[in-house]
Write a protein that holds these residues in place. Structure first.
Motif, short mmCIF file in Angstrom:
data_model
loop_
_atom_site.label_atom_id
_atom_site.label_comp_id
_atom_site.label_asym_id
_atom_site.label_seq_id
_atom_site.Cartn_x
_atom_site.Cartn_y
_atom_site.Cartn_z
N LYS A 184 0.82 -1.22 0.00
CA LYS A 184 0.00 0.00 0.00
C LYS A 184 0.86 1.27 0.00
CE LYS A 184 -3.99 2.14 2.26
NZ LYS A 184 -4.97 2.03 3.37
N PRO A 185 1.85 1.40 0.92
CA PRO A 185 2.68 2.60 0.87
C PRO A 185 3.47 2.72 -0.44
CG PRO A 185 3.54 1.02 2.48
CD PRO A 185 2.18 0.56 2.09
N LEU A 186 3.78 1.58 -1.06
CA LEU A 186 4.49 1.59 -2.34
C LEU A 186 3.64 2.25 -3.42
CD1 LEU A 186 6.83 0.61 -4.19
CD2 LEU A 186 5.58 -1.52 -4.46
N VAL A 187 2.40 1.82 -3.54
CA VAL A 187 1.50 2.36 -4.56
C VAL A 187 1.24 3.84 -4.30
CG1 VAL A 187 -0.84 2.25 -5.50
CG2 VAL A 187 0.41 0.13 -5.03
N GLU A 188 1.00 4.20 -3.03
CA GLU A 188 0.71 5.59 -2.69
C GLU A 188 1.91 6.51 -2.98
OE1 GLU A 188 -0.47 5.40 1.38
OE2 GLU A 188 -2.53 4.76 0.92
N ILE A 190 4.38 5.99 -5.22
CA ILE A 190 4.66 6.12 -6.65
C ILE A 190 3.67 7.04 -7.35
CG2 ILE A 190 4.73 4.80 -8.83
CD1 ILE A 190 6.23 2.63 -7.34
N LYS A 191 2.44 7.10 -6.82
CA LYS A 191 1.44 8.02 -7.39
C LYS A 191 1.92 9.47 -7.33
CE LYS A 191 -2.82 5.40 -6.53
NZ LYS A 191 -4.04 5.32 -5.68
N LYS A 192 2.77 9.77 -6.36
CA LYS A 192 3.26 11.14 -6.20
C LYS A 192 4.36 11.48 -7.21
CE LYS A 192 2.31 11.10 -1.23
NZ LYS A 192 2.91 11.19 0.14
N PHE A 193 4.98 10.44 -7.75
CA PHE A 193 6.04 10.68 -8.73
C PHE A 193 5.42 10.92 -10.10
CE2 PHE A 193 8.65 7.56 -5.99
CZ PHE A 193 8.96 8.57 -5.10
N LYS A 194 6.02 11.75 -10.86
CA LYS A 194 5.47 12.08 -12.19
C LYS A 194 6.21 11.35 -13.30
CE LYS A 194 2.74 15.03 -10.20
NZ LYS A 194 1.32 14.69 -10.01
N ASN A 198 3.76 3.54 -14.02
CA ASN A 198 3.36 2.13 -14.19
C ASN A 198 4.55 1.18 -14.15
OD1 ASN A 198 0.69 2.90 -14.42
ND2 ASN A 198 0.68 2.91 -16.65
N ALA A 199 5.58 1.54 -14.89
CA ALA A 199 6.77 0.68 -14.92
C ALA A 199 7.45 0.64 -13.56
CB ALA A 199 7.75 1.19 -15.98
N LEU A 200 7.54 1.80 -12.92
CA LEU A 200 8.18 1.89 -11.61
C LEU A 200 7.41 1.05 -10.58
CD1 LEU A 200 10.65 3.42 -10.45
CD2 LEU A 200 9.06 5.18 -9.65
N ALA A 229 12.70 -0.86 -2.35
CA ALA A 229 12.16 -1.38 -3.62
C ALA A 229 12.08 -0.29 -4.67
CB ALA A 229 10.78 -1.99 -3.37
N ILE A 230 11.66 0.91 -4.27
CA ILE A 230 11.59 2.04 -5.20
C ILE A 230 12.99 2.42 -5.68
CG2 ILE A 230 11.01 4.50 -5.42
CD1 ILE A 230 8.66 3.99 -3.51
N PHE A 231 13.93 2.42 -4.75
CA PHE A 231 15.32 2.74 -5.09
C PHE A 231 15.86 1.76 -6.14
CE2 PHE A 231 19.85 1.82 -4.19
CZ PHE A 231 20.40 3.05 -4.49
N LEU A 232 15.64 0.47 -5.91
CA LEU A 232 16.12 -0.54 -6.84
C LEU A 232 15.42 -0.45 -8.19
CD1 LEU A 232 16.43 -3.72 -4.59
CD2 LEU A 232 18.29 -2.45 -5.65
N ALA A 233 14.08 -0.21 -8.15
CA ALA A 233 13.31 -0.11 -9.39
C ALA A 233 13.77 1.07 -10.23
CB ALA A 233 11.82 0.02 -9.06
#
Length: 266
Positions: A184-188, A190-194, A198-200, A229-233
């Motif tokens: 859940k925090p992952l999806v929330e 990434i929504k803030k990033f422009k 989808n790929a991220l 996970a975001i850092f690695l992606a």
């Protein structure tokens, strides 16, 4: 008795006879055996009860990954959401943090953890389905297994095994079934990033799932795993993550650079 056994003859029971305890030398308050579920990698490896029973680090890592693979397959056969599968895996990791692989059949314990996770995540599956499908997966190389588990005596034995195991898992976990995941925090976040949302999200989600097969969830809180996970992606996709003025993106996860590095290195 035709019980859920693996091909490894050293795995011969559900729960060891010794008292349930935390092998990490930390104080556990009465009535709250759960305490803290987070330990350093060194603590996890050096205090492993499996190690004291002659199972080395390489073997333990293999056993951990094998029950994770089983649970992923099992969950898909039961048609439960990924979050339920993840909860079952975390329960299993926590169980073997306090119990030895040498004295507990990992696939029996994993079956119990999936049964419990279904109830905790409000995606329950009938005990009959849990018993039948688990048995079929465990004995998938045996063509007679499907017919055998449908025999009343064999089925009742398996059902009893799971119910006994459920009690054992609950006691080992200190009846602490509270689990939070990075999804859940992952999806929330990434929504803030422009950029490349989808790929991220997909790649980071995959990294979270890969991390489940390790002891990562026993070392880091969900927000730290999310950041890792975001850092690695982003690194994998060669995407530059935005910063808000002087604030770097990962600071909102309340994570230090050292934790970020650790949560993305397992």
């Amino acid at each position: 008795m035709d019980i859920m056994q693996t091909s490894d003859s050293s795995h011969h029971g559900i729960v060891e006879n010794s008292p349930y305890r935390t092998p990490y030398g930390r104080h556990v308050e009465s009535g709250n055996l759960g305490g803290s579920w987070y330990f350093s990698r060194k603590e996890i490896e050096e205090n492993s009860l499996s190690r004291k029973d002659g199972i080395d680090l390489k073997k333990e890592s293999y056993l951990r990954k094998s029950y994770c693979t089983f649970l992923q397959d099992f969950g898909m056969r039961l048609k439960v959401p990924q979050v339920t599968i993840a909860t079952a895996i975390v329960f299993c990791h926590r169980f073997f943090l306090r119990q030895s692989h040498a004295k507990n059949d990992r696939l029996t314990i994993a079956t119990v953890c999936m049964f419990l996770a279904g109830k905790v995540e409000e995606t329950p599956r009938p005990l009959k389905d849990v018993v039948l499908i688990s048995y079929e997966i465990i004995h998938k190389k045996d063509p007679a297994a499907v017919a055998r588990i449908k025999q009343k005596e064999v089925y009742e034995q398996q059902k009893e095994l799971i119910l006994i195991g459920e009690r054992a898992v609950l006691i080992t976990l200190g009846f602490d079934l509270n689990v939070h995941h990075p999804y859940k925090p992952l999806v929330e976040a990434i929504k803030k990033f422009k950029v490349a949302q989808n790929a991220l999200a997909q790649v980071a989600w995959n990294f979270v799932n890969d991390g489940l097969r390790t002891s990562l969830c026993l070392q880091f809180k969900p927000n730290h795993i999310t950041a890792g996970a975001i850092f690695l992606a982003a690194k994998f996709l060669k995407v530059k993550l935005p910063s808000d003025g002087e604030k770097v993106w990962w600071q909102e996860f309340d994570v230090t650079p050292r934790q970020l590095e650790g949560s993305s290195s397992c």
